[in-house]
Scaffold this active site. Structure first.
Site, PDB file in Angstrom:
ATOM      1  N   ASP A  84       4.242   0.895  11.887  1.00 42.96           N
ATOM      2  CA  ASP A  84       3.834   0.307  11.537  1.00 42.96           C
ATOM      3  C   ASP A  84       3.294  -0.812  11.785  1.00 42.96           C
ATOM      4  OD1 ASP A  84       3.601   1.677   8.145  1.00 42.96           O
ATOM      5  OD2 ASP A  84       2.857   2.713  10.587  1.00 42.96           O
ATOM      6  N   LYS A 122       1.046  -1.258   0.601  1.00 44.39           N
ATOM      7  CA  LYS A 122      -0.406  -0.171   0.362  1.00 44.39           C
ATOM      8  C   LYS A 122       0.856   1.471  -0.280  1.00 44.39           C
ATOM      9  CE  LYS A 122      -1.517   1.549   4.064  1.00 44.39           C
ATOM     10  NZ  LYS A 122      -1.526   3.323   4.404  1.00 44.39           N
ATOM     11  N   ASN A 123       2.370   1.377   0.352  1.00 45.15           N
ATOM     12  CA  ASN A 123       3.076   2.247   1.152  1.00 45.15           C
ATOM     13  C   ASN A 123       3.325   2.658  -0.065  1.00 45.15           C
ATOM     14  OD1 ASN A 123       1.377   3.019   3.260  1.00 45.15           O
ATOM     15  ND2 ASN A 123       3.381   2.343   4.898  1.00 45.15           N
ATOM     16  N   CYS A 145      -4.476  12.757  12.223  1.00 47.99           N
ATOM     17  CA  CYS A 145      -5.935  11.363  11.952  1.00 47.99           C
ATOM     18  C   CYS A 145      -5.208  10.884  13.639  1.00 47.99           C
ATOM     19  CB  CYS A 145      -4.940  10.512  11.617  1.00 47.99           C
ATOM     20  SG  CYS A 145      -3.660   9.556  11.477  1.00 47.99           S
ATOM     21  N   ARG A 204      -8.637  -0.651   4.406  1.00 51.50           N
ATOM     22  CA  ARG A 204      -7.737   0.398   3.969  1.00 51.50           C
ATOM     23  C   ARG A 204      -6.263  -0.302   3.673  1.00 51.50           C
ATOM     24  NH1 ARG A 204      -7.350   6.007   6.681  1.00 51.50           N
ATOM     25  NH2 ARG A 204      -5.827   7.071   5.701  1.00 51.50           N
ATOM     26  N   ARG A 216      -0.022  15.087  12.460  1.00 51.88           N
ATOM     27  CA  ARG A 216       0.127  14.685  10.734  1.00 51.88           C
ATOM     28  C   ARG A 216       0.675  16.136  10.278  1.00 51.88           C
ATOM     29  NH1 ARG A 216      -1.040   9.043  10.311  1.00 51.88           N
ATOM     30  NH2 ARG A 216       1.056   9.178   8.208  1.00 51.88           N
TER      31      ARG A 216
HETATM   32  C1  EPZ Z   1       4.245   6.814   5.951  1.00 46.99           C
HETATM   33  O1  EPZ Z   1       3.405   8.227   6.367  1.00 46.99           O
HETATM   34  C2  EPZ Z   1       3.544   5.754   6.407  1.00 46.99           C
HETATM   35  N1  EPZ Z   1       1.555   6.174   5.270  1.00 46.99           N
HETATM   36  C3  EPZ Z   1       3.517   5.477   6.900  1.00 46.99           C
HETATM   37  O2  EPZ Z   1       2.087   3.983   6.836  1.00 46.99           O
HETATM   38  C4  EPZ Z   1       4.273   5.809   8.244  1.00 46.99           C
HETATM   39  O3  EPZ Z   1       3.630   5.177   9.632  1.00 46.99           O
HETATM   40  C5  EPZ Z   1       5.125   6.439   8.535  1.00 46.99           C
HETATM   41  O4  EPZ Z   1       5.421   6.724   6.961  1.00 46.99           O
HETATM   42  C6  EPZ Z   1       6.098   5.911   8.971  1.00 46.99           C
HETATM   43  O5  EPZ Z   1       7.146   5.741   8.648  1.00 46.99           O
HETATM   44  C7  EPZ Z   1       1.599   5.360   3.217  1.00 46.99           C
HETATM   45  O6  EPZ Z   1       3.369   5.433   3.319  1.00 46.99           O
HETATM   46  C8  EPZ Z   1       1.132   6.027   3.110  1.00 46.99           C
HETATM   47  P1  EPZ Z   1       6.512  10.703   7.792  1.00 46.99           P
HETATM   48  P2  EPZ Z   1       4.114   9.712   6.356  1.00 46.99           P
HETATM   49  O7  EPZ Z   1       5.387  11.417   7.503  1.00 46.99           O
HETATM   50  O8  EPZ Z   1       4.513   9.852   5.556  1.00 46.99           O
HETATM   51  C9  EPZ Z   1       6.430  13.920  11.097  1.00 46.99           C
HETATM   52  C10 EPZ Z   1      -0.080   2.876   7.849  1.00 46.99           C
HETATM   53  O9  EPZ Z   1       0.084   2.530   8.678  1.00 46.99           O
HETATM   54  N2  EPZ Z   1       6.430  14.142   9.893  1.00 46.99           N
HETATM   55  O10 EPZ Z   1       7.554   9.317   7.879  1.00 46.99           O
HETATM   56  O11 EPZ Z   1       2.959  10.420   5.947  1.00 46.99           O
HETATM   57  C11 EPZ Z   1       5.602  12.580  11.348  1.00 46.99           C
HETATM   58  O12 EPZ Z   1       4.701  13.414  12.585  1.00 46.99           O
HETATM   59  C12 EPZ Z   1       0.374   4.019   8.049  1.00 46.99           C
HETATM   60  O13 EPZ Z   1       0.599   2.265   6.679  1.00 46.99           O
HETATM   61  C13 EPZ Z   1       6.321  16.131  10.203  1.00 46.99           C
HETATM   62  O14 EPZ Z   1       6.876  16.132  11.841  1.00 46.99           O
HETATM   63  O15 EPZ Z   1       4.880   9.895   7.533  1.00 46.99           O
HETATM   64  C14 EPZ Z   1       5.782  11.423  11.628  1.00 46.99           C
HETATM   65  O16 EPZ Z   1       5.819  11.767  13.162  1.00 46.99           O
HETATM   66  C15 EPZ Z   1       0.108   5.481   8.525  1.00 46.99           C
HETATM   67  N3  EPZ Z   1       6.204  17.019   9.796  1.00 46.99           N
HETATM   68  C16 EPZ Z   1       7.210  11.337  12.015  1.00 46.99           C
HETATM   69  O17 EPZ Z   1       7.827  12.698  10.898  1.00 46.99           O
HETATM   70  C17 EPZ Z   1       6.437  16.577   8.540  1.00 46.99           C
HETATM   71  O18 EPZ Z   1       5.916  17.416   7.271  1.00 46.99           O
HETATM   72  C18 EPZ Z   1       7.121  10.423  10.068  1.00 46.99           C
HETATM   73  O19 EPZ Z   1       6.283  10.916   9.705  1.00 46.99           O
HETATM   74  C19 EPZ Z   1       6.085  15.259   7.971  1.00 46.99           C
HETATM   75  C20 EPZ Z   1       6.036  13.983   8.782  1.00 46.99           C
END
Ligand code: EPZ
Length: 420
Positions: free
Chosen positions: A307, A22-23, A116, A399, A121
């Protein structure tokens, strides 16, 4: 709405095949916006999230057909730059259409995704990267407005307080493929899904090096062409099925798995007493001896994946001893704790830590899913618990897990759907 009913305890045995990631597929679908030429993407899982992304692509002027795991994307000739709140708010990952739209059309209006249940996020790193490429960004009524006649390559550090960002890395990498000159992304996310996106972009004619490492280099090109691609296996689904084998004291052969993407998880499961036999594209998982308590801290890849945090917690609820699970990516990602405790688990939350004291067995109970991975952890708990569990709001599960009931039924689970 439907709920899932599980009669436990079960002992899962047999073979199961993991779906496409998915990701990986979500940003790759967004990347098709970088060209007007047709793209064919194979091993696409049929999920709520992939269908949401296809709806968004159609709203942006793409023709998107989805047939038996293969997605065919072509252009209608009316490319749009507006990604509507109604769609983006249902799936945060849709925010990664920003980079491709802006790079291709020189302007974009994309809804902010909102938070969420697992955390606030933010998207500050996405916007930092897009700005670094020379875009003018403004925020109006919950939308990001971005414009740039021609994006310009630049160096940008994308590390945030919680480390690297998977989708921010993808967003900026996609935008940089059409920028003028060279872009260096420092503190880039190293997840296999980011590397798969880069492979797709390279097939489209992008010039990218270093993907899968913290430093990604992109040399901008004038345009990208259509291509074909097969999505990598879903490592989180594979990890979830591995946990299912252990929590039910079963023996499962999991196919379509790249073990090199699961190093941290396999290491921890072996520490917990799993016997894991790795082959080229499959893995056999069963218990070697009694389960042993472990400590887990989630980290950006190649660390232990956030995850899989909820799923490993389920396993630890029936593991003798005290396990400590520390969540470093989403400190609030503990909605599953109260539901597991309703099934008889002994988990105490202390800030970003969950202290899990193993119990002899869980008891079936009505529980509620709160997010994708929490729903998976409740399924695992239901499989191991004595008695009947019913999990409501399973649209969360749909999802990210393709045909999960059929897969579990095929392994001997007693699982069925009921109307709420
Ligand atoms: C991806 O989300 C995945 N989703 C998430 O999987 C996964 O948990 C996450 O990466 C971390 O591995 C998809 O790929 C569709 P991040 P993403 O930006 O990219 C912070 C699932 O269950 N952050 O890597 O949105 C954020 O709050 C989902 O399949 C900022 O601070 O996550 C988090 O604490 C859930 N500023 C950390 O970074 C930003 O601009 C990592 O988030 C972006 C993120």
């Amino acid at each position: 709405m439907d709920k899932l009913v599980i009669e436990g305890p079960a002992r899962l045995k047999g073979e199961v095949t993991v779906s496409g990631s998915k990701n990986a597929v979500l940003p790759i679908l967004a990347a098709t916006l970088l060209t007007d030429e047709p793209c064919v993407i194979r091993k696409v899982p049929n999920l709520r999230d992939t269908n949401t992304m296809l709806k968004i692509l159609r709203s942006l002027g793409k023709c998107a057909e989805f047939d038996k795991g293969t997605v065919s994307i072509s252009s209608t000739g009316q490319a749009g730059f507006f990604a509507d709140y109604k769609l983006v708010s249902t799936m945060r990952a849709s925010f990664c259409v920003l980079g491709p739209i802006l790079a291709k059309l020189k302007k974009a209006k994309v809804s902010l995704p909102g938070g969420c249940i697992i955390g606030v996020r933010p998207v500050d790193l996405h916007l930092k990267g897009i700005k670094a490429l020379g875009a003018e960004i403004s925020i109006e009524s919950g939308y990001v407005l971005a414009k740039a006649d021609r994006l310009k390559g630049n160096s940008v550090y994308l590390g945030g307080v919680y480390g690297s960002s998977v989708l921010a890395t993808g967003n900026v990498m996609m935008a940089a493929t059409l920028a003028k000159g060279r872009t260096l992304i420092e503190a880039a996310a190293c997840e296999p899904e980011v590397a798969d996106l880069a492979e797709f972009l390279i097939k489209m004619g992008a010039k990218i090096k270093g993907h899968g490492t913290p430093i990604i280099e992109i040399e901008g090109v004038k345009g990208l062409h259509g291509t074909e691609h097969t999505i990598i296996p879903d490592r989180i689904e594979a990890g979830t099925l591995m946990a299912a084998a252990l929590i039910t004291k079963g023996d499962i052969l999991i196919k379509n798995v790249l073990c090199q993407h699961l190093g941290a998880l396999i290491d921890k499961l072996e520490e917990a007493g799993a016997c894991i036999t790795k082959a080229d594209s499959s893995v056999r998982v069963r218990l070697k001896s009694k389960l042993k308590a472990i400590n887990v801290t989630t980290l950006p890849y190649p660390g232990f994946p956030t995850d899989m945090q909820a799923q490993i917690m389920s396993l630890m609820t029936v593991t003798p001893g005290i396990s400590v699970i520390t969540e470093k990516i989403y400190p609030d990602r503990f909605m599953h704790v109260s539901e597991l405790n309703r099934m008889g688990a002994h988990i105490q939350r202390e800030g970003p830590h969950a202290i899990v004291e193993g119990v002899k067995h869980l008891s079936g109970a009505p529980v509620m899913a709160s997010d994708l991975r929490a729903s998976a952890c409740l399924v695992l708990a239901g499989l191991a618990a004595k008695g009947k569990s019913s999990i409501s709001r399973i649209y969360h599960l749909e999802r990210g897990y393709e045909n999960i009931e059929d897969k579990l039924l095929g392994l001997g689970a007693k699982i069925y759907r009921e109307k709420e």
